[in-house]
Write a protein that holds these residues in place. Sequence first.
Motif, short mmCIF file in Angstrom:
data_model
loop_
_atom_site.label_atom_id
_atom_site.label_comp_id
_atom_site.label_asym_id
_atom_site.label_seq_id
_atom_site.Cartn_x
_atom_site.Cartn_y
_atom_site.Cartn_z
N SER A 7 0.95 -1.29 -0.06
CA SER A 7 0.13 0.11 -0.02
C SER A 7 0.74 1.28 0.00
O SER A 7 0.22 2.43 -0.01
N LYS A 8 2.18 1.01 0.20
CA LYS A 8 3.12 2.21 0.29
C LYS A 8 3.22 2.69 -1.24
O LYS A 8 3.36 1.83 -2.23
N THR A 9 3.54 3.85 -1.64
CA THR A 9 3.81 4.28 -3.04
C THR A 9 5.41 4.14 -3.55
O THR A 9 6.17 3.96 -2.31
N GLN A 12 7.37 6.85 -1.54
CA GLN A 12 7.71 6.65 -0.19
C GLN A 12 8.85 5.40 0.05
O GLN A 12 9.36 5.65 0.99
N ARG A 37 2.15 6.00 -7.60
CA ARG A 37 1.29 4.64 -7.62
C ARG A 37 1.79 3.89 -6.49
O ARG A 37 3.04 3.92 -6.01
N THR A 38 1.03 2.91 -5.84
CA THR A 38 1.26 2.03 -4.99
C THR A 38 2.12 0.90 -5.56
O THR A 38 2.02 0.78 -6.55
N GLN A 40 1.65 -2.21 -5.21
CA GLN A 40 0.55 -3.13 -5.71
C GLN A 40 0.15 -2.73 -7.05
O GLN A 40 0.16 -3.45 -7.99
N GLN A 41 -0.14 -1.48 -7.27
CA GLN A 41 -0.70 -0.91 -8.50
C GLN A 41 0.40 -1.23 -9.63
O GLN A 41 0.08 -1.58 -10.62
#
Length: 246
Positions: A7-9, A12, A37-38, A40-41
């Motif tokens: 869930s972190k970009t 980050q 974007r995270t 995951q994405q």
Amino acid sequence: MKNELPSKTLAQIVNANHKAANVFEKYELDFCCKGKRTLQQACIEKDLKIEGVISELERTEAGTFSSEVVDHNNMSLGQLADYIVMTHHSFVKKEMPAIMGYLQKVASKHGERHPEMLKVLELFTAVKEEMEHHMQKEELVLFPRIKEIEKQLMEGSELVISSTYLLSPIRLMEQEHDHAGDMLAEIRHLINDYNPPTDACTTYRLSYASLQAFETDLHRHVHLENNILFPKGLLMFEAENFFSTN
């Protein structure tokens, strides 16, 4: 940490662990222009198994706090701007003429058998021209504005200016970052992810290696601006109610 990473970009993650940049480079995950974007994405978009990426990210953490690591997050904005100029602008200014020389020789001698190199030369010529103007605007306009406002805030001076004083050049720089990144990505695609053909001569191979180093440096360069310098600058000034509403 493992459960938090998806869930972190990307920005980050790199801000917290500079070595993550090497993992993202390996998987061609854009942490600079598309750093919001995270993880995951980004993995879904690239059809990557996130577990493998996370595993590699976690293996990089052991040496994150080396004494050689530059802590960009704790620099003042003026210090970070100077670091970008001294480290990345200097690299770009030194490397672009050399790369142009390599590509001109390769396109001239091998362009008939490898027409993609003619397109690479065309694209890098555009990159060079745009980067020269881009860095000039940063060094003569945007970075001095950032330093000026930071100085006024540190001195407690009252200065009311329009938000466009910073916002407009920052948005323009971000757009130019995207365009340069897109052109370099197209170059990478044209030359098979920097894998030279079997008949490549020394200059041919050198041009590939230099282009790869150039793109890698640009990713770090843009990350420092898009994901640290620009947002921190805008947030600090807005928090201080520094901008006028005009």
